[in-house]
Design a protein around this motif. Structure first.
Motif, PDB file in Angstrom:
ATOM      1  N   ILE A 203       0.850  -1.200   0.000  1.00  0.00           N
ATOM      2  CA  ILE A 203       0.000   0.000   0.000  1.00  0.00           C
ATOM      3  C   ILE A 203       0.884   1.248   0.000  1.00  0.00           C
ATOM      4  O   ILE A 203       0.622   2.221  -0.708  1.00  0.00           O
ATOM      5  CB  ILE A 203      -0.950  -0.020   1.217  1.00  0.00           C
ATOM      6  CG1 ILE A 203      -1.984  -1.137   1.048  1.00  0.00           C
ATOM      7  CG2 ILE A 203      -1.660   1.327   1.374  1.00  0.00           C
ATOM      8  CD1 ILE A 203      -2.794  -1.429   2.290  1.00  0.00           C
ATOM      9  N   SER A 204       1.974   1.189   0.778  1.00  0.00           N
ATOM     10  CA  SER A 204       2.860   2.356   0.830  1.00  0.00           C
ATOM     11  C   SER A 204       3.555   2.580  -0.514  1.00  0.00           C
ATOM     12  O   SER A 204       4.026   3.667  -0.805  1.00  0.00           O
ATOM     13  CB  SER A 204       3.888   2.197   1.942  1.00  0.00           C
ATOM     14  OG  SER A 204       4.817   1.202   1.589  1.00  0.00           O
ATOM     15  N   GLN A 205       3.603   1.539  -1.331  1.00  0.00           N
ATOM     16  CA  GLN A 205       4.162   1.711  -2.678  1.00  0.00           C
ATOM     17  C   GLN A 205       3.091   2.118  -3.681  1.00  0.00           C
ATOM     18  O   GLN A 205       3.354   2.174  -4.876  1.00  0.00           O
ATOM     19  CB  GLN A 205       4.818   0.413  -3.153  1.00  0.00           C
ATOM     20  CG  GLN A 205       6.065   0.026  -2.388  1.00  0.00           C
ATOM     21  CD  GLN A 205       6.543  -1.353  -2.804  1.00  0.00           C
ATOM     22  OE1 GLN A 205       6.936  -1.567  -3.939  1.00  0.00           O
ATOM     23  NE2 GLN A 205       6.492  -2.296  -1.880  1.00  0.00           N
ATOM     24  N   GLY A 206       1.893   2.319  -3.201  1.00  0.00           N
ATOM     25  CA  GLY A 206       0.851   2.850  -4.069  1.00  0.00           C
ATOM     26  C   GLY A 206      -0.211   1.863  -4.506  1.00  0.00           C
ATOM     27  O   GLY A 206      -1.152   2.233  -5.198  1.00  0.00           O
ATOM     28  N   ALA A 207      -0.082   0.586  -4.129  1.00  0.00           N
ATOM     29  CA  ALA A 207      -1.074  -0.390  -4.567  1.00  0.00           C
ATOM     30  C   ALA A 207      -2.411  -0.113  -3.894  1.00  0.00           C
ATOM     31  O   ALA A 207      -2.454   0.164  -2.694  1.00  0.00           O
ATOM     32  CB  ALA A 207      -0.592  -1.795  -4.236  1.00  0.00           C
ATOM     33  N   ASP A 208      -3.481  -0.167  -4.632  1.00  0.00           N
ATOM     34  CA  ASP A 208      -4.791   0.000  -4.004  1.00  0.00           C
ATOM     35  C   ASP A 208      -5.744  -1.155  -4.317  1.00  0.00           C
ATOM     36  O   ASP A 208      -6.905  -1.116  -3.941  1.00  0.00           O
ATOM     37  CB  ASP A 208      -5.406   1.360  -4.357  1.00  0.00           C
ATOM     38  CG  ASP A 208      -5.649   1.526  -5.848  1.00  0.00           C
ATOM     39  OD1 ASP A 208      -5.223   0.624  -6.605  1.00  0.00           O
ATOM     40  OD2 ASP A 208      -6.246   2.533  -6.244  1.00  0.00           O
ATOM     41  N   VAL A 209      -5.265  -2.184  -5.005  1.00  0.00           N
ATOM     42  CA  VAL A 209      -5.996  -3.455  -5.106  1.00  0.00           C
ATOM     43  C   VAL A 209      -4.958  -4.566  -4.921  1.00  0.00           C
ATOM     44  O   VAL A 209      -3.938  -4.570  -5.616  1.00  0.00           O
ATOM     45  CB  VAL A 209      -6.690  -3.645  -6.475  1.00  0.00           C
ATOM     46  CG1 VAL A 209      -7.515  -4.917  -6.457  1.00  0.00           C
ATOM     47  CG2 VAL A 209      -7.554  -2.454  -6.823  1.00  0.00           C
ATOM     48  N   ILE A 210      -5.202  -5.449  -3.968  1.00  0.00           N
ATOM     49  CA  ILE A 210      -4.191  -6.466  -3.677  1.00  0.00           C
ATOM     50  C   ILE A 210      -4.822  -7.861  -3.685  1.00  0.00           C
ATOM     51  O   ILE A 210      -5.823  -8.106  -3.013  1.00  0.00           O
ATOM     52  CB  ILE A 210      -3.511  -6.186  -2.320  1.00  0.00           C
ATOM     53  CG1 ILE A 210      -2.749  -4.856  -2.418  1.00  0.00           C
ATOM     54  CG2 ILE A 210      -2.545  -7.310  -1.963  1.00  0.00           C
ATOM     55  CD1 ILE A 210      -2.285  -4.323  -1.103  1.00  0.00           C
ATOM     56  N   TYR A 211      -4.210  -8.719  -4.487  1.00  0.00           N
ATOM     57  CA  TYR A 211      -4.703 -10.092  -4.665  1.00  0.00           C
ATOM     58  C   TYR A 211      -3.854 -11.021  -3.799  1.00  0.00           C
ATOM     59  O   TYR A 211      -2.631 -11.026  -3.905  1.00  0.00           O
ATOM     60  CB  TYR A 211      -4.575 -10.452  -6.153  1.00  0.00           C
ATOM     61  CG  TYR A 211      -4.921 -11.865  -6.569  1.00  0.00           C
ATOM     62  CD1 TYR A 211      -5.849 -12.638  -5.876  1.00  0.00           C
ATOM     63  CD2 TYR A 211      -4.328 -12.420  -7.708  1.00  0.00           C
ATOM     64  CE1 TYR A 211      -6.162 -13.922  -6.301  1.00  0.00           C
ATOM     65  CE2 TYR A 211      -4.639 -13.698  -8.148  1.00  0.00           C
ATOM     66  CZ  TYR A 211      -5.553 -14.448  -7.434  1.00  0.00           C
ATOM     67  OH  TYR A 211      -5.855 -15.722  -7.864  1.00  0.00           O
TER      68      TYR A 211
END
Lengths: 331, 366
Positions: A203-211
């Motif tokens: 998330i801190s790297q910018g991901a906003d959808v995580i599988y």
């Protein structure tokens, strides 16, 4: 001691005698545990459904270490259970060793192929299901960054991740896919804390959808994503209900159907390779009341179209197994 | 000085500790709505009620004897070697490499070679933390724990990237081949006409473990080196004053320790005919409990290893037949470790008081 030997002998004789007419099926869960809310639990749900519908009973056991697999599979066959269903690709070697010793017992292996006359191998086209959820992720993201968290770093999990990355890049070729593996040991199948930490890092790297394709570890991924108010994608079982409105979808793998069918077919079931993919809904994405607001009609249409095209062969999803590498992501 | 007679220290305290842990486990089982006596019966019949059960119990016992000796030799030098797990893992690698390198014609040739391979790799893995302790003062507890993780990661890398046969998904080596097959108990006892289950993996390694116990006893109590190790363990300064090099003792004790852990692999890897991930199954950690409970003496180690072998095999049977969650089995094992290892004084102190009370009137009378 002699009394116990007699008792045990009696029990064994009863069990063996019973196989002729009324054999109970048995299910061996793999590492990660029965209630991992994912792969093993899907199998449990299938077995439970069979028991409820038929009123019959089955025997189950959980493996806690690699070296126990042969022991438990032997034990189940020895005790006369039939068919014996074992879960997980790593049990291929187990059955190669055990199945020839019990030619009258039918074995079912989920997730891997073993070529033996008394073994049914059930495999799933996970890369195709992952492709679909990868598309959904790419359409849902606002930061053009999506994450993948695998369990143990093995080809099977890279296979999931590879399909996911291909799906995401099919929607948006410039999308960033971040992939992490939880660990290198089987403990990675059941480490929700580390799953949560990896989620926060992504998330801190910018991901906003995580599988999450990580068995029991995925529970931590979904939790951390929900806490940070980003979307997550579940795996194997339908995990949408775990955090309603915050799980985008789940890549469903119908392990429950594989177990249910095996139990229903009973002893002497038809052996060979059974492939479950998109056409027979062996894999797919989950849509229910918990994630309906998250998946727009446009997204659904796009994914359903891709599904049809994959079935028709117009879209080729490359399998990681083909040459142990992925065209869309470098693991 | 010691209040307790030797027999009470060696036998009574462990027995009482086991009893307490079993009673508490029984209460937990009762709380779960199951019959604890039925559970005990399932465990006993499952582990000891058939040659199949014995075969598995002794298979696990063999592992625990090796790792128990591994921890015990380190204890004699007052070193807490928590790295038995990693050293046994590397031992597995050594055994596997030896077995895969040559198409062995017969097990009598393969076994000594594999034994040397396992011992060398285990010893080498123990040498690094030992050297760090001896020369750099890095605490052995910390370094050996970390080396367990390094060993696990190394094993994954090797099995996934290098040793895995082409086209296979399972991170495991190929089978070692018929020449490296160890004789099972069914083969050995079959020679003298005793039938034994051929499904059980107990094999000739069990006798090698017993031989290792004898050699351990000779080394520790009948050689100069053993005396030096024990002297160092009792007092580093005194040993130093007597001309015993502490650094040398640390390194030698750890090398022997690691080699013993590595030897376990002939049972856990060679007998199963291929190297899988996590072939050690936590035996390295159980070894610590075995050594504590066995008072670092080979006979005690054998008995404690047998107990844990029983718990492992009986626990598996319990999980199968009673549908008891696997966490409960770990709980029972944990309680045994807790009471025999960590809470030793809880039993010892009241017992000492009882013995003092018995003894005092006698002394006054004399």
């Amino acid at each position: 001691m002699t009394f116990m030997q007699k008792t045990l002998g009696g029990v064994a004789a009863l069990a063996i005698g019973a196989t002729a007419c009324l054999a109970e099926p048995a299910l061996m869960y793999d590492l990660g545990g029965k209630f991992d809310k994912s792969f093993n639990e899907a199998a449990y749900n299938g077995a439970k459904r069979w028991a409820e519908e038929t009123g019959n009973s089955y025997r189950e056991i959980e493996v806690t270490a690699e070296a126990q697999r042969v022991q438990f599979a032997t034990r189940l066959a020895e005790a006369g259970f039939n068919p014996v269903v074992v879960l997980g690709f790593q049990n291929a070697a187990t059955l190669e060793e055990v199945a020839p010793k019990y030619p009258d017992t039918s074995f079912v292996l989920v997730d891997m192929v073993v070529d033996l006359p008394n073994v049914r191998s059930v495999i799933f086209q996970e890369h195709e299901g992952s492709y679909l959820v990868g598309m959904l992720a790419a359409m849902a993201t606002e930061s053009d960054t999506v994450g993948f968290i695998g369990g143990m770093d093995v080809p099977l999990i890279r296979h999931f991740g590879c399909g996911y990355a291909q799906g995401a890049k099919a929607v948006n070729p410039d999308i960033t896919v971040i992939a992490n593996m939880t660990g290198t040991t089987p403990a990675a199948w059941n480490d929700p804390v580390k799953g949560g930490e990896l989620t926060k890092a992504q998330i801190s790297q910018g991901a906003d959808v995580i599988y999450a394709a990580a068995g029991g570890t995925g529970v931590g991924v979904l939790q951390a994503a929900a806490d940070a108010d980003v979307l997550s994608i579940g795996v194997d079982s339908n995990q949408n209900h775990l955090h309603p409105g915050q799980v985008l979808t789940s890549m469903i793998k119908r392990v429950d159907n594989a177990v249910f069918n095996a139990f229903s077919d009973g002893a002497g079931l038809e052996t060979g390779i059974v492939s479950m993919g998109l056409p027979d809904d062996g894999v797919g994405y989950a849509l229910d009341e918990h994630n309906a607001p998250l998946v727009s009609a446009k997204m659904k249409a796009a994914v359903d179209e891709a599904r049809e095209k994959i079935i028709a062969g117009e879209i080729q999803v490359v399998s990681y197994y083909e040459n142990d590498s992925c065209p869309a992501h470098d693991f | 000085m010691t209040v307790l007679p030797k027999w009470a220290d060696a036998i009574l305290i462990p027995l009482l500790s086991i009893l307490i842990s079993f009673v508490i486990s029984g209460l937990v089982i009762l709380y779960l709505g199951l019959n604890p006596f039925e559970a005990l019966r399932l465990m006993v019949t499952g582990a000891l009620g058939s040659s199949y059960g014995w075969g598995y119990t002794l298979f696990y016992t063999t592992n625990f004897i090796f790792t128990g000796l591994c921890a015990a030799i380190a204890f004699h030098a007052r070193l807490f070697n928590i790295g038995g797990e990693g050293q046994a893992t590397l031992g597995g690698l050594g055994v596997a490499l030896v077995c895969l390198a040559v198409p062995w014609p017969h097990w009598t040739l393969a076994l000594p070679a594999a034994l040397i391979g396992g011992a060398l790799f285990g010893a080498a893995w123990a040498f690094i933390p030992a050297w760090l302790q001896a020369r750099r003062g890095s605490h052995i507890v910390i370094t050996t724990i970390m080396f367990n993780y390094i060993a696990a990661a190394l094993m994954v890398y090797l099995l996934v990237e290098i040793l895995k046969p082409e086209g296979s998904m399972d991170p495991a080596t190929r089978r070692f081949g018929p020449g490296a097959e160890l004789p099972l108990f069914s083969d050995i006892f079959g020679l003298v006409g005793i039938p034994f289950s051929s499904s059980a993996p107990a094999n000739i390694s069990f006798f090698i473990a017993l031989l290792a116990c004898l050699l351990f006893w000779l080394l520790v109590w009948r050689t100069r080196l053993g005396y030096e190790i024990r002297a160092y363990g009792h007092s580093e300064t005194a040993a130093d004053y007597a001309g015993i090099s502490p650094a040398r003792m640390i390194i030698i004790a750890m090398i022997v320790s690691g080699a013993l852990a590595g030897c376990m692999a002939i049972n856990s890897v060679m007998a199963t005919e291929r190297l899988v991930l996590n072939s050690v199954e936590g035996a390295g950690f159980i070894g610590l409990a075995v050594a504590l409970m066995g008072r670092s003496h080979p006979v005690g180690v054998i008995l404690a290893a047998l107990l844990f072998g029983f718990l492992y095999q009986g626990g598996g049977e319990l999980a199968l037949w009673a549908n008891i969650p696997r966490e409960l089995i770990i709980l029972i094992q944990g309680l045994v470790i807790l009471f025999t290892g960590a809470l030793d004084n809880m039993v010892r102190m009241p017992l000492e008081r009882i013995f003092l009370m018995i003894r005092r009137p006698g002394k006054q009378g004399a």
